[in-house]
Design an enzyme around this catalytic site. Structure first.
Site, short mmCIF file in Angstrom:
data_model
loop_
_atom_site.label_atom_id
_atom_site.label_comp_id
_atom_site.label_asym_id
_atom_site.label_seq_id
_atom_site.Cartn_x
_atom_site.Cartn_y
_atom_site.Cartn_z
N ASP A 37 9.51 2.57 3.72
CA ASP A 37 8.60 1.43 3.55
C ASP A 37 9.21 0.24 4.29
OD1 ASP A 37 6.18 0.83 1.25
OD2 ASP A 37 7.10 -0.91 2.23
N ASP A 75 10.10 0.37 9.55
CA ASP A 75 8.81 -0.17 9.97
C ASP A 75 8.12 0.89 10.82
OD1 ASP A 75 6.74 -1.58 11.16
OD2 ASP A 75 7.93 -3.42 11.40
N VAL A 76 6.92 1.30 10.41
CA VAL A 76 6.23 2.36 11.18
C VAL A 76 5.87 1.91 12.60
CG1 VAL A 76 5.33 3.61 9.17
CG2 VAL A 76 3.94 1.77 10.20
N ASN A 103 0.76 7.05 5.31
CA ASN A 103 0.04 6.26 4.30
C ASN A 103 0.19 4.76 4.50
OD1 ASN A 103 -0.85 5.78 1.24
ND2 ASN A 103 1.16 4.81 1.51
N SER A 151 -9.64 5.62 5.26
CA SER A 151 -10.40 4.79 4.34
C SER A 151 -11.88 5.15 4.51
CB SER A 151 -10.19 3.31 4.71
OG SER A 151 -11.15 2.49 4.09
N TYR A 168 -9.13 -3.42 11.06
CA TYR A 168 -8.99 -2.40 10.00
C TYR A 168 -9.97 -1.25 10.26
CZ TYR A 168 -8.08 -0.57 5.29
OH TYR A 168 -7.72 0.22 4.23
N LYS A 172 -8.86 2.52 11.24
CA LYS A 172 -9.17 3.62 10.32
C LYS A 172 -10.09 4.66 10.97
CE LYS A 172 -6.66 2.29 6.81
NZ LYS A 172 -5.43 3.05 6.46
N VAL A 201 -9.17 1.41 -4.08
CA VAL A 201 -8.16 1.99 -4.98
C VAL A 201 -7.39 0.85 -5.63
CG1 VAL A 201 -6.24 3.60 -5.18
CG2 VAL A 201 -7.94 3.93 -3.36
N THR A 203 -4.67 -0.83 -6.27
CA THR A 203 -3.28 -1.04 -5.84
C THR A 203 -3.12 -2.53 -5.49
OG1 THR A 203 -3.64 -0.79 -3.47
CG2 THR A 203 -3.30 1.24 -4.73
N1 LIG Z 1 -6.29 0.12 -1.88
C1 LIG Z 1 -7.46 0.42 -1.32
O1 LIG Z 1 -8.52 0.00 -1.79
C2 LIG Z 1 -7.50 1.35 -0.12
C3 LIG Z 1 -8.72 1.97 0.19
C4 LIG Z 1 -8.78 2.84 1.26
C5 LIG Z 1 -7.64 3.09 2.01
N2 LIG Z 1 -6.47 2.46 1.71
C6 LIG Z 1 -5.30 2.78 2.51
O2 LIG Z 1 -4.35 3.43 1.69
C7 LIG Z 1 -3.04 3.24 2.23
C8 LIG Z 1 -2.09 2.81 1.11
O3 LIG Z 1 -2.46 1.50 0.67
P1 LIG Z 1 -2.31 1.01 -0.85
O4 LIG Z 1 -3.67 0.88 -1.40
O5 LIG Z 1 -1.33 1.85 -1.57
O6 LIG Z 1 -1.75 -0.48 -0.59
P2 LIG Z 1 -0.31 -1.13 -0.83
O7 LIG Z 1 -0.35 -2.44 -0.14
O8 LIG Z 1 0.02 -1.11 -2.27
O9 LIG Z 1 0.70 -0.13 -0.11
C9 LIG Z 1 0.89 -0.10 1.29
C10 LIG Z 1 2.38 0.06 1.55
O10 LIG Z 1 2.61 0.12 2.97
C11 LIG Z 1 3.77 -0.65 3.24
N3 LIG Z 1 3.76 -1.09 4.64
C12 LIG Z 1 2.96 -2.03 5.21
N4 LIG Z 1 3.26 -2.19 6.51
C13 LIG Z 1 4.26 -1.30 6.78
C14 LIG Z 1 4.99 -0.98 7.96
N5 LIG Z 1 4.77 -1.62 9.11
N6 LIG Z 1 5.92 -0.01 7.90
C15 LIG Z 1 6.18 0.63 6.72
N7 LIG Z 1 5.54 0.36 5.57
C16 LIG Z 1 4.58 -0.59 5.60
C17 LIG Z 1 3.69 -1.82 2.26
O11 LIG Z 1 4.94 -2.48 2.08
C18 LIG Z 1 3.18 -1.11 1.00
O12 LIG Z 1 4.25 -0.63 0.20
C19 LIG Z 1 -3.18 2.21 3.35
O13 LIG Z 1 -3.16 2.87 4.60
C20 LIG Z 1 -4.54 1.60 3.07
O14 LIG Z 1 -5.14 1.07 4.25
C21 LIG Z 1 -6.38 1.60 0.65
#
Ligand SMILES: NC(=O)c1ccc[n+]([C@@H]2O[C@H](COP(=O)([O-])OP(=O)(O)OC[C@H]3O[C@@H](n4cnc5c(N)ncnc54)[C@H](O)[C@@H]3O)[C@@H](O)[C@H]2O)c1
Length: 272
Positions: A37, A75-76, A103, A151, A168, A172, A201, A203
C-alpha cells in the site's frame, strides 16, 4: 485442507477497505499474502488515504487467521517499487505466486486537476502490477489467477464532467482492455485474468465528507434522469461482498472462467 492452502497472493492497496478484506478472506482460505500500500497522501485526493498503522492492522488480521504475510509500503505508480516488494515477498514465502489482486485505487471525483493522478494510479498502476507479476507467475509455472478491481464506472458511463471523475471512468474502462489482452496472452500458461465491478462499497473511499457531498451533487444533477441507486434494496455493499467474489474467481471453482467482467453491484448495471 482449505481451498487456497499453499498458495501465495499479491494484493495492492491492502492497508484498508476492500484490499484488507481480500487479504483476510484469501488468508482465511489458506493463502499466504504479499501486501503493498502507498500509506501516504496524494495531493489531488481530498480524503485521507491509508496510513502505516492501517497496513499494520491488516498484518495483524491476516496473522490471526494463521497465514503468513509480507507487507510493505509501495506505490503502484512506481514499477521498480512494485517489483521489489513482490520479489521480497515471494522469496520469503517459498518462491510461489498464484494470485494477484490489483485493487489499489483513488477516487478524487470532484477534483478538476486530478485526471493525471487517477490515470497514473488506477490505470498505469494496474498495468505495472500485472506486468511485473506475470513474469514470476509464468516462471514458477503453477498457473494462477489475476483479478482487477474495476468498478461499475468501468461498465457504464457514470460520473460528472470533471477531471477526476472522467479520469476515474477512463481508468476503470481502460482496465477492462488490459484485462482482456492479458487474459488472452496468459491463457497459454493457465493463468486466468478477470475484472470485478463493484457498485458503491462501504470503505473510507466513499465514507468521507468529500465523496458524500460529491455523490449528493451528482444525484441532484440527475434528478428526473436515471435512478442512480442499486436494484437490490441496499445502499452500499460491504468489502467482504467483493472479497467473496474475488475468492470465487481465484478458486478452482472458477477454473475455466477467464476474460470476464463480473459486476458485484446489487443489480446496478442491469438497471441502467
Ligand atoms: N468504495 C467504492 O465504492 C468502490 C466502488 C467500486 C470500485 N472501487 C474500487 O475498489 C478499489 C479499492 O478501493 P476501496 O473502496 O477499498 O477504497 P480505499 O480508499 O479504502 O482503499 C484504497 C487503497 O489503495 C491505496 N492506494 C491508493 N493509491 C495507491 C498507490 N499509488 N499505490 C499503492 N496503494 C495505493 C490507499 O492507500 C488505500 O489503502 C479501488 O480500486 C476502487 O477504485 C471502490
Amino acid at each position: 485442507m482449505a481451498e487456497l492452502t499453499g498458495k501465495v497472493a499479491f494484493i495492492t492497496g491492502a492497508a484498508r477497505g476492500q484490499g484488507r478484506a481480500h487479504a483476510v478472506k484469501l488468508a482465511s482460505e489458506g493463502a499466504d499474502i504479499i501486501a503493498v500500500d502507498l500509506c501516504a497522501q496524494i495531493d489531488s485526493v481530498p480524503y485521507p488515504l491509508a496510513t502505516p498503522d492501517d497496513l499494520a492492522a491488516t498484518v495483524e488480521l491476516v496473522e490471526e487467521t494463521g497465514a503468513r504475510i509480507v507487507a510493505s509500503q509501495a506505490d503502484v505508480r512506481d514499477r521498480d517499487a512494485v517489483k521489489t516488494a513482490l520479489r521480497e515477498g515471494t522469496e520469503k514465502l517459498g518462491n510461489r505466486l498464484d494470485i494477484v489482486v490489483a485493487n489499489a485505487g483513488i477516487a478524487p471525483m470532484a477534483a478538476a486537476d486530478a485526471w493525471q493522478d487517477v490515470i497514473d494510479v488506477n490505470l498505469t498502476g494496474v498495468y505495472n502490477t500485472v506486468d511485473v507479476a506475470m513474469k514470476p507467475m509464468i516462471k514458477f509455472g503453477n498457473g494462477g489467477s489475476i483479478v482487477f478491481i474495476s468498478s461499475v464506472a468501468g461498465l457504464v458511463g457514470i460520473g460528472a464532467p470533471v477531471g477526476g471523475s472522467v479520469g476515474y471512468a477512463a481508468a476503470k474502462h481502460g482496465m477492462v482492455g488490459i484485462m482482456r489482452l492479458y487474459a488472452n496472452f496468459l491463457a497459454q500458461y493457465s493463468i486466468r485474468v478477470n475484472s470485478v465491478h463493484p457498485a458503491g462499497v462501504n470503505t473510507p473511499m466513499i465514507d468521507n465528507d468529500f465523496t458524500r457531498s460529491w455523490l449528493e451533487g451528482v444525484a441532484q444533477d440527475s434528478q428526473g434522469g436515471p435512478d442512480m441507486g442499486n436494484a437490490l434494496p441496499v445502499q452500499a455493499l460491504e468489502p467482504e461482498d467483493i472479497a467473496n467474489a474475488v475468492f470465487w474467481l481465484v478458486s478452482d471453482a472458477a477454473r475455466y472462467v477467464t476474460g470476464v467482467t463480473l459486476p458485484v453491484d446489487a443489480g446496478y448495471v442491469n438497471k441502467r
